[in-house]
Motif scaffolding. Structure first.
Motif, PDB file in Angstrom:
ATOM      1  N   VAL A  81      43.568  47.240  33.436  1.00 52.13           N
ATOM      2  CA  VAL A  81      44.574  47.060  33.754  1.00 52.13           C
ATOM      3  C   VAL A  81      45.640  47.717  35.180  1.00 52.13           C
ATOM      4  CG1 VAL A  81      47.127  46.884  32.682  1.00 52.13           C
ATOM      5  CG2 VAL A  81      45.335  46.323  31.118  1.00 52.13           C
ATOM      6  N   LEU A  82      45.685  46.862  35.761  1.00 54.03           N
ATOM      7  CA  LEU A  82      47.070  48.152  36.856  1.00 54.03           C
ATOM      8  C   LEU A  82      48.468  47.532  36.437  1.00 54.03           C
ATOM      9  CD1 LEU A  82      45.114  46.717  40.406  1.00 54.03           C
ATOM     10  CD2 LEU A  82      44.508  48.670  39.187  1.00 54.03           C
ATOM     11  N   GLY A  83      49.089  49.086  36.087  1.00 59.41           N
ATOM     12  CA  GLY A  83      49.390  49.226  35.887  1.00 59.41           C
ATOM     13  C   GLY A  83      51.225  49.353  36.845  1.00 59.41           C
ATOM     14  N   ALA A  84      52.666  48.971  36.992  1.00 58.45           N
ATOM     15  CA  ALA A  84      53.166  48.858  37.602  1.00 58.45           C
ATOM     16  C   ALA A  84      53.193  49.736  38.657  1.00 58.45           C
ATOM     17  CB  ALA A  84      54.310  48.154  37.561  1.00 58.45           C
ATOM     18  N   GLY A  85      52.806  49.888  39.678  1.00 63.04           N
ATOM     19  CA  GLY A  85      52.844  50.552  40.394  1.00 63.04           C
ATOM     20  C   GLY A  85      51.647  51.386  40.876  1.00 63.04           C
ATOM     21  N   THR A  86      50.899  50.942  39.907  1.00 66.22           N
ATOM     22  CA  THR A  86      49.596  51.459  40.805  1.00 66.22           C
ATOM     23  C   THR A  86      48.487  50.300  41.602  1.00 66.22           C
ATOM     24  OG1 THR A  86      48.445  50.216  39.261  1.00 66.22           O
ATOM     25  CG2 THR A  86      49.815  52.230  38.420  1.00 66.22           C
ATOM     26  N   GLU A  87      47.703  50.983  42.346  1.00 64.44           N
ATOM     27  CA  GLU A  87      46.650  50.045  43.036  1.00 64.44           C
ATOM     28  C   GLU A  87      44.956  50.684  42.787  1.00 64.44           C
ATOM     29  OE1 GLU A  87      46.049  52.096  47.413  1.00 64.44           O
ATOM     30  OE2 GLU A  87      48.190  52.322  46.968  1.00 64.44           O
ATOM     31  N   SER A  88      44.314  50.110  43.108  1.00 66.79           N
ATOM     32  CA  SER A  88      42.902  50.191  42.537  1.00 66.79           C
ATOM     33  C   SER A  88      42.177  50.012  43.946  1.00 66.79           C
ATOM     34  CB  SER A  88      42.300  50.469  42.071  1.00 66.79           C
ATOM     35  OG  SER A  88      40.664  49.430  41.101  1.00 66.79           O
ATOM     36  N   ALA A  89      40.403  50.130  44.391  1.00 65.10           N
ATOM     37  CA  ALA A  89      39.949  49.446  45.675  1.00 65.10           C
ATOM     38  C   ALA A  89      38.980  48.714  44.785  1.00 65.10           C
ATOM     39  CB  ALA A  89      39.227  50.703  45.191  1.00 65.10           C
ATOM     40  N   LEU A  90      38.758  47.289  44.573  1.00 64.50           N
ATOM     41  CA  LEU A  90      37.655  46.912  44.641  1.00 64.50           C
ATOM     42  C   LEU A  90      36.358  46.782  45.017  1.00 64.50           C
ATOM     43  CD1 LEU A  90      40.144  43.845  43.731  1.00 64.50           C
ATOM     44  CD2 LEU A  90      39.673  45.783  42.260  1.00 64.50           C
ATOM     45  N   GLY A  91      35.926  47.112  44.711  1.00 66.91           N
ATOM     46  CA  GLY A  91      34.175  47.614  45.318  1.00 66.91           C
ATOM     47  C   GLY A  91      33.527  46.375  45.297  1.00 66.91           C
ATOM     48  N   ALA A  92      33.068  45.734  46.652  1.00 64.86           N
ATOM     49  CA  ALA A  92      32.114  45.202  46.553  1.00 64.86           C
ATOM     50  C   ALA A  92      30.784  45.248  46.035  1.00 64.86           C
ATOM     51  CB  ALA A  92      31.969  44.483  48.288  1.00 64.86           C
TER      52      ALA A  92
ATOM     53  N   GLY B 212      53.372  39.370  37.744  1.00 60.19           N
ATOM     54  CA  GLY B 212      55.022  39.566  38.199  1.00 60.19           C
ATOM     55  C   GLY B 212      54.634  39.944  38.910  1.00 60.19           C
ATOM     56  N   PRO B 213      55.711  40.020  39.477  1.00 60.26           N
ATOM     57  CA  PRO B 213      56.275  39.832  41.384  1.00 60.26           C
ATOM     58  C   PRO B 213      55.979  41.190  42.224  1.00 60.26           C
ATOM     59  CG  PRO B 213      58.470  40.107  40.764  1.00 60.26           C
ATOM     60  CD  PRO B 213      57.586  39.613  39.239  1.00 60.26           C
ATOM     61  N   GLY B 214      55.141  41.456  42.763  1.00 60.65           N
ATOM     62  CA  GLY B 214      55.207  43.270  44.196  1.00 60.65           C
ATOM     63  C   GLY B 214      53.710  43.009  43.777  1.00 60.65           C
ATOM     64  N   CYS B 215      52.426  41.896  44.010  1.00 65.50           N
ATOM     65  CA  CYS B 215      51.165  41.708  43.678  1.00 65.50           C
ATOM     66  C   CYS B 215      50.174  41.695  45.048  1.00 65.50           C
ATOM     67  CB  CYS B 215      50.585  41.214  42.427  1.00 65.50           C
ATOM     68  SG  CYS B 215      48.558  41.427  41.930  1.00 65.50           S
ATOM     69  N   ARG B 216      49.923  42.499  45.712  1.00 65.20           N
ATOM     70  CA  ARG B 216      49.229  42.329  46.827  1.00 65.20           C
ATOM     71  C   ARG B 216      47.763  42.629  46.480  1.00 65.20           C
ATOM     72  NH1 ARG B 216      49.635  46.123  50.619  1.00 65.20           N
ATOM     73  NH2 ARG B 216      50.754  47.545  49.358  1.00 65.20           N
ATOM     74  N   LEU B 217      46.872  41.752  47.485  1.00 67.38           N
ATOM     75  CA  LEU B 217      45.327  42.340  47.695  1.00 67.38           C
ATOM     76  C   LEU B 217      44.764  42.473  49.077  1.00 67.38           C
ATOM     77  CD1 LEU B 217      42.601  42.161  45.795  1.00 67.38           C
ATOM     78  CD2 LEU B 217      41.993  39.147  46.620  1.00 67.38           C
ATOM     79  N   GLY B 218      45.146  43.495  49.529  1.00 64.98           N
ATOM     80  CA  GLY B 218      45.027  44.234  50.751  1.00 64.98           C
ATOM     81  C   GLY B 218      46.477  44.099  51.466  1.00 64.98           C
TER      82      GLY B 218
ATOM     83  N   HIS C 157      34.461  40.469  48.203  1.00 66.66           N
ATOM     84  CA  HIS C 157      34.505  41.633  48.860  1.00 66.66           C
ATOM     85  C   HIS C 157      35.078  42.547  48.406  1.00 66.66           C
ATOM     86  CE1 HIS C 157      37.465  39.114  50.532  1.00 66.66           C
ATOM     87  NE2 HIS C 157      37.469  40.250  51.004  1.00 66.66           N
ATOM     88  N   ASP C 158      35.216  44.184  49.518  1.00 64.91           N
ATOM     89  CA  ASP C 158      35.772  45.213  49.111  1.00 64.91           C
ATOM     90  C   ASP C 158      37.045  44.464  49.630  1.00 64.91           C
ATOM     91  OD1 ASP C 158      33.864  47.424  48.638  1.00 64.91           O
ATOM     92  OD2 ASP C 158      33.172  47.599  50.645  1.00 64.91           O
ATOM     93  N   ALA C 159      38.578  45.205  48.864  1.00 66.85           N
ATOM     94  CA  ALA C 159      39.167  45.004  48.582  1.00 66.85           C
ATOM     95  C   ALA C 159      40.181  45.503  48.072  1.00 66.85           C
ATOM     96  CB  ALA C 159      40.183  43.312  48.375  1.00 66.85           C
ATOM     97  N   ASN C 160      41.889  46.207  48.446  1.00 72.33           N
ATOM     98  CA  ASN C 160      42.359  47.327  48.007  1.00 72.33           C
ATOM     99  C   ASN C 160      43.828  46.493  46.726  1.00 72.33           C
ATOM    100  OD1 ASN C 160      43.140  49.601  46.771  1.00 72.33           O
ATOM    101  ND2 ASN C 160      44.705  49.637  47.886  1.00 72.33           N
ATOM    102  N   ALA C 161      43.542  46.210  45.333  1.00 69.63           N
ATOM    103  CA  ALA C 161      44.525  45.214  44.785  1.00 69.63           C
ATOM    104  C   ALA C 161      45.716  46.454  44.197  1.00 69.63           C
ATOM    105  CB  ALA C 161      43.536  44.899  43.620  1.00 69.63           C
ATOM    106  N   VAL C 162      46.994  45.940  44.637  1.00 71.62           N
ATOM    107  CA  VAL C 162      48.021  46.523  44.652  1.00 71.62           C
ATOM    108  C   VAL C 162      49.134  46.051  43.492  1.00 71.62           C
ATOM    109  CG1 VAL C 162      49.824  47.668  45.496  1.00 71.62           C
ATOM    110  CG2 VAL C 162      48.313  47.048  46.759  1.00 71.62           C
ATOM    111  N   ALA C 163      49.293  46.965  42.480  1.00 73.02           N
ATOM    112  CA  ALA C 163      50.731  45.957  41.304  1.00 73.02           C
ATOM    113  C   ALA C 163      51.754  46.763  41.457  1.00 73.02           C
ATOM    114  CB  ALA C 163      50.363  45.991  40.089  1.00 73.02           C
ATOM    115  N   GLU C 164      52.955  45.841  42.083  1.00 72.84           N
ATOM    116  CA  GLU C 164      53.624  47.165  42.847  1.00 72.84           C
ATOM    117  C   GLU C 164      54.626  46.714  40.965  1.00 72.84           C
ATOM    118  OE1 GLU C 164      54.822  45.608  46.460  1.00 72.84           O
ATOM    119  OE2 GLU C 164      52.978  47.012  47.453  1.00 72.84           O
ATOM    120  N   GLY C 165      55.700  45.699  41.084  1.00 75.92           N
ATOM    121  CA  GLY C 165      56.785  45.922  40.464  1.00 75.92           C
ATOM    122  C   GLY C 165      56.041  44.916  39.192  1.00 75.92           C
ATOM    123  N   ALA C 166      55.397  44.813  38.515  1.00 72.85           N
ATOM    124  CA  ALA C 166      54.883  44.496  37.239  1.00 72.85           C
ATOM    125  C   ALA C 166      53.007  44.804  37.319  1.00 72.85           C
ATOM    126  CB  ALA C 166      55.021  43.356  37.760  1.00 72.85           C
TER     127      ALA C 166
END
Length: 180
Positions: A118-129, A141-147, A161-170
């Motif tokens: 689980v990525l809590g709201a307001g966190t980010e995590s590197a997804l390694g390849a 929820g809203p505010g999710c980004r991949l790169g 591939h390598d990417a940065n996952a961000v869960a902003e609002g949820a």
């Protein structure tokens, strides 16, 4: 990256009439399931489907959770707490308080190593390849980004591939499937 919106999920009712499954993605090899990602809507209490030779990770994404009575004892599937168990473990499900939605990773443990976090709201995590690795990011929820790519609520992004996952609002879920 492959983006699968909820409208792209394949929906089917359960054989026992207790709910429906929204299949997000699956991979088979030589006619056998390697892995499957899905969201289930559990509308009533009753037995879980058996998946002989497979394993599963269930994560409650809406509702209070499930109690699973098995021959090995009671398992509690609580909100945003991934629960791993054998796919052929007989389980009788009781909803804690009304309808539940859960995210499922069903996989062949002889060929795949799987994890859900689980990525809590307001966190980010590197997804390694890595060779044979696939990540699935589910936006709860809203505010999710991949790169730099914003993802719609309820969508799943598959990335190898390598990417940065961000869960902003949820919160968001990250399922990782590694080929053994």
């Amino acid at each position: 990256m492959q983006l699968i919106p909820p409208s792209g999920f394949e929906t089917q009712p359960w054989k026992n009439g207790g709910g429906i499954t929204h299949e997000i993605a699956r991979k088979e090899e030589r006619g056998r399931l390697l892995w499957r990602l899905s969201i289930a809507e559990v509308g009533s209490d009753g037995p879980f489907s058996a998946f002989p030779g497979l394993a599963r990770i269930l994560t409650v994404i809406a509702g209070e959770g499930l109690l699973l009575d098995t021959p090995e004892g009671r398992l509690s599937a609580l909100p945003l707490a991934p629960l791993a168990f054998p796919g052929d473990l007989p389980a009788d499900c009781t909803r804690i308080a009304g309808a539940v939605r859960d995210f499922n990773v069903i996989y062949d443990p002889r060929r795949i190593r799987a994890a859900v976090r689980v990525l809590g709201a307001g966190t980010e995590s590197a997804l390694g390849a890595a060779p044979g690795r696939l990540h699935a990011l589910l936006c709860l929820g809203p505010g999710c980004r991949l790169g730099d790519t914003s993802l719609p609520e309820g969508a799943v992004s598959l990335v190898d591939h390598d990417a940065n996952a961000v869960a902003e609002g949820a919160p968001a879920l990250v399922a990782t499937l590694d080929r053994i």
